[in-house]
Design an enzyme around this catalytic site. Structure first.
Site, PDB file in Angstrom:
ATOM      1  N   GLU A 231       0.918  -1.112   0.092  1.00  0.00           N
ATOM      2  CA  GLU A 231       0.137  -0.073   0.009  1.00  0.00           C
ATOM      3  C   GLU A 231       0.836   1.064   0.072  1.00  0.00           C
ATOM      4  O   GLU A 231       0.520   2.242  -0.292  1.00  0.00           O
ATOM      5  CB  GLU A 231      -0.831  -0.092   1.256  1.00  0.00           C
ATOM      6  CG  GLU A 231      -2.290  -0.662   1.044  1.00  0.00           C
ATOM      7  CD  GLU A 231      -1.867  -2.242   1.245  1.00  0.00           C
ATOM      8  OE1 GLU A 231      -0.870  -2.547   1.746  1.00  0.00           O
ATOM      9  OE2 GLU A 231      -3.108  -2.979   0.998  1.00  0.00           O
ATOM     10  N   ASP A 280     -21.168  -0.868  14.209  1.00  0.00           N
ATOM     11  CA  ASP A 280     -20.210  -1.195  13.057  1.00  0.00           C
ATOM     12  C   ASP A 280     -20.744  -0.063  11.951  1.00  0.00           C
ATOM     13  O   ASP A 280     -21.646   0.466  11.919  1.00  0.00           O
ATOM     14  CB  ASP A 280     -20.119  -2.362  12.594  1.00  0.00           C
ATOM     15  CG  ASP A 280     -18.636  -2.739  12.156  1.00  0.00           C
ATOM     16  OD1 ASP A 280     -17.965  -1.977  11.531  1.00  0.00           O
ATOM     17  OD2 ASP A 280     -18.182  -3.948  12.685  1.00  0.00           O
TER      18      ASP A 280
END
Ligand SMILES: Cc1cc2nc3c(=O)[nH]c(=O)nc-3n(C[C@H](O)[C@H](O)[C@H](O)COP(=O)(O)O)c2cc1C
Length: 479
Positions: A231, A280
């Protein structure tokens, strides 16, 4: 120039009136959530809570929570500029064998920025605590009333594949259990979890966690890059500057030098502990489950660190913008493999994996089915629970058009395809965790070659010459 660190970014946001400092003492236990949630839902500024109860460190929320701030962070005018940049990234860095190819192009400006740079001294190690590191010093939020405890919600978790040595950065939340342990919530499908599965059953597996590296690197930890693609390459490319890395003090990993805090430590394979429940990003609590235990060996930080965090919950929330960055950034990659795709919309109400609207250039019978099957085969797009395929005339960014064509063009018995397969770990509707069914809906006009012989009707539209004439006299009508 990219922002070197959060301090630089906050200065810029403040001058643009995109940051509000809160002097009032508020609690990381639910209160910061309530304030942040109200501000996010009003498309408000980033918030710096300067006096959180029980911690000397200020708390930053809602950093990514508006289009304006995404534009500032990524230095873009429109989200689609990201995709254009990424197309260039793919041009110079084709996914297959790309690292090798890149090495052949050291003179290319973008290529030179991609590789991270190691430095010897780093702001994130101005203060080092290996003797008595303590996670409970951090102003970690308990976000929602039924949460299992406090959760670090923006941790950039760094591991290396035990076989290949390739690095991964993934954003996986962590539940703080006590001073030196935390739950590491990498879902079974994610790269961090794969590294963990490949780790030695007898040796501790090193894990480093960066809190608040530069803002683009934090985003990149959420980007669905294939395992084996670092990344930090993407971050270096988007920043147009290499990410500076420094060696950890107590483990064999490197962390972004400009981070605010670094948690160094390890996990032991097979050591699981209950993590959750957690309010969440689906808008529901995800249930408690067994996840690996992170053991802290060092806590290092800057002299004046800021603790960055985010609240997820009933959408829209801050993470909608991180999701939109991914949607726009990765569209060229998807188009490279499926050139018939013209556009795609993962609406925020669908929490990014529940709903996927796709606009295609339909060229042959069954084309919509081909596209949905292909999408289910593309990395984390496999989690798309419901995919709707539309003709090229339909603007899938316009939900009114989407609903109109979905309602009118679908014969359910004919146009709905249901398949079995992996589903997102947070999908509470599936009977079993991680596996369930997904639906593709062909919302295109049907052709005789697809068995529709009644003659598909034409959409009602006014003749262009009449439109032009009425345009000409419109003002005089006084309407
Ligand atoms: C705010 C936020 C929180 C996230 N939390 C988690 C998490 O706790 N566990 C997880 O597996 N993925 C989580 N994700 C999604 C991952 O970061 C994302 O799937 C990423 O691509 C994973 O990296 P990987 O492909 O290297 O595994 C989160 C994303 C965001 C934006």
């Amino acid at each position: 120039m990219p922002f070197k660190n959060l301090q630089d970014l906050l200065k810029s946001l403040e001058s643009r009136k995109q940051l509000v400092r809160i002097k009032e003492s508020v609690s990381p236990d639910l209160e910061i959530t309530e304030i942040t949630d109200r501000v996010v839902k009003q498309n408000g500024p980033a918030l710096l809570f300067e006096n959180p109860v029980n911690s000397p460190f200020p708390v930053l929320t809602n950093l990514y929570g508006s289009l304006e701030r995404i534009q500032v962070i990524f230095d873009i005018e429109k989200l689609d500029d990201l995709g254009r940049g990424f197309a260039r990234f793919l041009e110079i860095a084709p996914p297959k064998g790309w690292v090798e190819k890149l090495k052949l192009l050291p003179k290319l400006k973008e290529a030179a920025n991609i590789f991270p740079k190691t430095v010897k001294r780093a702001p994130c190690q101005e203060i080092i605590n290996t003797e008595n590191p303590d996670l409970t010093q951090l102003p970690v939020l308990t976000c929602w009333p039924e949460d299992g405890g406090p959760f670090i919600t923006l941790p950039v978790v760094i591991t290396r594949h035990p076989g290949t040595g390739k690095r991964n950065l993934g954003l996986y939340r962590m539940q703080v259990y006590d001073k030196i342990t935390a739950g590491l919530h990498w879902h079974v499908h994610k790269d961090g979890a794969e590294h963990y599965r490949k780790s030695s059953p007898t040796e501790p597996f090193p894990v480093a966690v960066a809190l608040g590296p530069d803002p683009i690197t934090t985003y990149c930890a959420t980007a669905p890059l294939p395992d084996g693609v670092d990344e930090l390459f993407l971050s270096g490319f988007l920043r147009q500057k290499p990410v500076e890395m420094v060696k950890c003090i107590t483990c064999d990993l490197e962390v972004p030098a400009e981070s605010q805090f670094v948690l160094e430590g390890y996990v032991n394979r097979g050591e699981l502990k209950t993590e959750g429940p957690f309010g969440d990003h689906t808008g529901y609590y995800s249930p408690a489950d067994g996840y690996p235990v992170f053991h802290l060996t060092a806590l290092t930080h800057r002299k004046d660190p800021i603790y960055p965090t985010t609240i997820v919950g009933y959408p829209p929330m801050e993470d909608q913008w991180l999701g939109k960055v991914t949607e726009r950034l990765f569209l060229p990659l998807i188009k490279q493999q499926l050139p018939e795709i013209m556009d795609m919309n993962l609406p925020v109400e669908g929490c990014f994996h529940n709903l996927c609207f796709v606009r295609i250039r339909k060229a042959y019978p069954g084309h919509a089915q081909k596209v949905m099957q292909a999408i289910w085969g593309l990395g984390q797009m496999m989690f798309s629970k419901m995919i709707f395929i539309f003709d090229k005339e339909v603007d899938v960014q316009d939900l009114s058009q989407v609903l109109f064509h979905l309602g009118g063009n679908v014969d359910p018995g004919r146009d709905i395809t249901v398949v079995k397969g992996p589903v997102d770990a947070l999908d509470h509707a599936a009977t079993l965790p991680h596996v369930g069914t997904k639906m593709g809906v062909d919302c295109t006009a049907k052709w005789p070659s697809e068995g529709y012989t009644r003659g598909w009707p034409e959409l009602i539209r006014m003749s262009p010459d009449v439109v032009a004439r009425i345009d000409g006299i419109w003002k005089s009508l006084g309407l």
